[in-house]
Write an enzyme that holds these catalytic residues in place. Structure first.
Site, mmCIF file in Angstrom:
data_model
loop_
_atom_site.group_PDB
_atom_site.id
_atom_site.type_symbol
_atom_site.label_atom_id
_atom_site.label_comp_id
_atom_site.label_asym_id
_atom_site.label_seq_id
_atom_site.Cartn_x
_atom_site.Cartn_y
_atom_site.Cartn_z
ATOM 1 N N VAL A 190 4.743 -5.499 2.316
ATOM 2 C CA VAL A 190 4.913 -6.428 3.427
ATOM 3 C C VAL A 190 5.276 -7.795 2.853
ATOM 4 O O VAL A 190 4.600 -8.301 1.945
ATOM 5 C CB VAL A 190 3.632 -6.537 4.282
ATOM 6 C CG1 VAL A 190 3.867 -7.494 5.454
ATOM 7 C CG2 VAL A 190 3.216 -5.164 4.793
ATOM 8 N N GLY B 40 0.833 -1.187 0.000
ATOM 9 C CA GLY B 40 0.000 0.000 0.000
ATOM 10 C C GLY B 40 0.872 1.243 0.000
ATOM 11 O O GLY B 40 1.782 1.376 0.819
ATOM 12 N N ASP C 38 -8.981 4.460 11.875
ATOM 13 C CA ASP C 38 -9.142 3.801 10.577
ATOM 14 C C ASP C 38 -9.302 2.290 10.747
ATOM 15 O O ASP C 38 -8.705 1.500 10.018
ATOM 16 C CB ASP C 38 -7.942 4.110 9.681
ATOM 17 C CG ASP C 38 -8.156 3.651 8.237
ATOM 18 O OD1 ASP C 38 -9.326 3.613 7.804
ATOM 19 O OD2 ASP C 38 -7.170 3.340 7.551
#
Length: 528
Positions: A229, A224, A337
């Site tokens: 990752v 992202g 979030d």
């Protein structure tokens, strides 16, 4: 004459590569396809892939898959199934599909084997793919069928079968690997059994060094913005997750958010098992490495793979989420979030993994104002949506712990009904208005678990002052199994739901299965 024509085509292609290597990919591939030469197409695609690593470069992966699709749409399979270059392209396309969609990759391998069955490497590639995912019997069966259809060279298949029986997952000798498409010899042949129980995972030859310790990269499991990752393996065959942040591509605010995440993780390690474990990190001027606990899969993926959610699993994960969020609130952190992708399943337990846009508030302050709207719309509380009337000429959003409650309520709503409260509204402006409009009624279809229905309705109250708190949710009757209006909780030996969960865990064939089953069992009975 035909061979001379082919040589001229290939010479022209090589000239194009040497002079216009950076010309737009779409234009180039269309020109190459026009030659109707599988050899030329494969040469072009191989050179295109050398620009980077599709396992870590998403843009390159998309370009490659699009280019292969264009080739196959213009060069029909029925006409070129006897071409070795065409067969190699089919194999490489399946391998690329396997990077982010194993099921789709499997279908493409089957297509390749069905149409190009005379080539041994096609069968070996599919067998290698299945073995990499722990399907050793499936891999063996594929190799046996390759012998039955008389795929050539037979010796290559026999060698692969011998190595498979011996537990050696490098099916091909080095000299044969070099002749296979793309990076086959790097990405599909270098396999090792490292998790026990017959499970195998793909090993690339890439590694990451964090403070002098080397970790082998297995695969990319998320990305992202400027971060990626990876699932990695250390020298003791232990799995970890590494978040890599390219600081050269990130702005100052983004860099600050990642440092913020490290700080939060560091502070919270000792206070809750529902926070992902942070083992180490390294920050330089050009990158950040964060070494963390590796989960099985995130809650978003888990939900996407299920038509319905088992009530006991939902209750367990709800308790885990509440405990994680209660911990951050106790330390003055509002997440802002929360969504399914921010939680990961680790040994049958749900853990909070992300603090990218979390905000700190003082103990004596109930809420703060921020100059930017944050959060994911389907999980965003009404008070977090920009309110231009609060400060003339300046947009601001109110952030408080009750906002996280709303987001958790949206997650639980999704786990109950298969969608978020406002998910069916596709127009974003209309959705924003619906979230803040008190006259827009949310639907709460009737369910058997009345306590769960009460939880949902009390979480999704637009006025944050009237919304239930995390502490109240942890004390809610929904989390007390004995309070349900159904029959009393049976003994563990008679509990079919619990048995099913434990059987599913055992089916994972992982050395952690017993520990996971024990965790689920203990947690279930701790509810009482």
């Amino acid at each position: 004459m035909v061979n001379l024509w082919k040589k001229c085509i290939l010479t022209h292609i090589e000239f194009m590569f040497s002079t216009v290597s950076m010309v737009d990919t779409t234009d180039n591939i269309n020109q190459i396809i026009g030659s109707n030469s599988p050899e030329a197409c494969r040469m072009y695609l191989t050179k295109l892939e050398k620009r980077g690593n599709p396992q870590t470069d998403t843009n390159l992966l998309l370009k490659l898959k699009d280019s292969y699709s264009r080739v196959f749409s213009r060069l029909p399979l029925g006409m070129y199934s006897n071409s070795e270059s065409y067969a190699k392209m089919l194999v490489r396309y399946a391998e690329l599909k396997g990077i982010d969609d194993p099921d789709d990759a499997r279908d493409n391998f089957i297509v390749a084997r069905s149409n190009c069955k005379s080539f041994a490497f096609v069968h070996i590639a599919h067998a290698q793919f299945e073995v990499a995912r722990g399907q050793v019997k499936k891999g063996t069966s594929i190799l046996q069928k390759a012998l039955q259809v008389n795929a050539k060279p037979t010796e290559l298949i026999e060698t692969a079968m011998q190595k498979l029986k011996a537990g050696n997952y490098q099916f091909l000798p080095a000299e044969d690997r070099e002749s296979l498409p793309g990076r086959f010899h790097l990405n599909l042949v270098s396999y090792a059994v490292c998790l026990g129980g017959g499970s195998a995972v793909a090993l690339s030859n890439e590694s990451i060094v964090i403070k002098g310790k080397r970790f082998l990269v297995l695969k990319m499991i998320g990305q992202g913005g400027s971060s990626k990752v990876y699932q990695v393996l250390d020298q003791r065959n232990q799995l970890f997750a590494v978040k890599y942040v390219n600081l050269e591509e990130a702005d100052a605010q983004t860099v600050e958010s990642y440092k913020n995440e490290i700080e939060h993780l560091n502070r919270l390690q000792q206070y809750s098992d529902q926070i992902i474990k942070l083992y180490d990190y390294e920050i330089t001027n050009s990158y950040i490495y964060i070494l963390m606990e590796c989960g099985n899969l995130d809650l978003s993926t888990w939900l996407r793979n299920r038509k319905t959610v088992n009530p006991l699993e939902r209750k367990l994960y709800w308790k885990n989420m509440l405990e994680a969020v209660q911990t951050i609130h106790k330390h003055g952190i509002v997440h802002s979030d929360l969504k399914p992708a921010n939680f990961v399943i680790v040994n049958a337990s749900l853990k909070l993994i992300d603090f990218g846009i979390a905000n700190c508030i003082q103990p004596d302050v109930t809420s703060i104002m921020t100059d930017s709207q944050v959060g994911t719309l389907n999980y965003m509380p009404p008070e977090a949506i920009k309110d231009t009337s609060s400060q003339p000429g300046k947009a601001s959003s109110k952030i408080s712990t009750k906002g996280d409650v709303w987001s958790l309520g949206c997650i639980m709503y999704c786990m109950t009904y298969g969608k978020t409260p406002f998910q069916t509204i596709t127009n974003q402006i209309t959705k924003l208005h619906a979230i803040i409009d008190p006259t827009h009624e949310m639907e709460f279809p009737d369910i058997a678990e009345k306590d769960l229905l009460d939880v949902l309705k009390r979480c999704l109250v637009r006025n944050p002052r009237e919304r239930i708190s995390i502490a109240e949710l942890l004390e809610h009757s929904y989390l007390k199994l004995q309070s349900q209006q159904q029959s009393p909780v049976p003994a563990p030996s008679d509990n079919n739901d619990l048995k099913r969960i434990l059987n599913e865990l055992a089916a994972l064939q992982s050395p952690n299965s017993i520990a996971r089953a024990a965790n689920v069992s203990m947690t279930m009975w701790n509810f009482q």
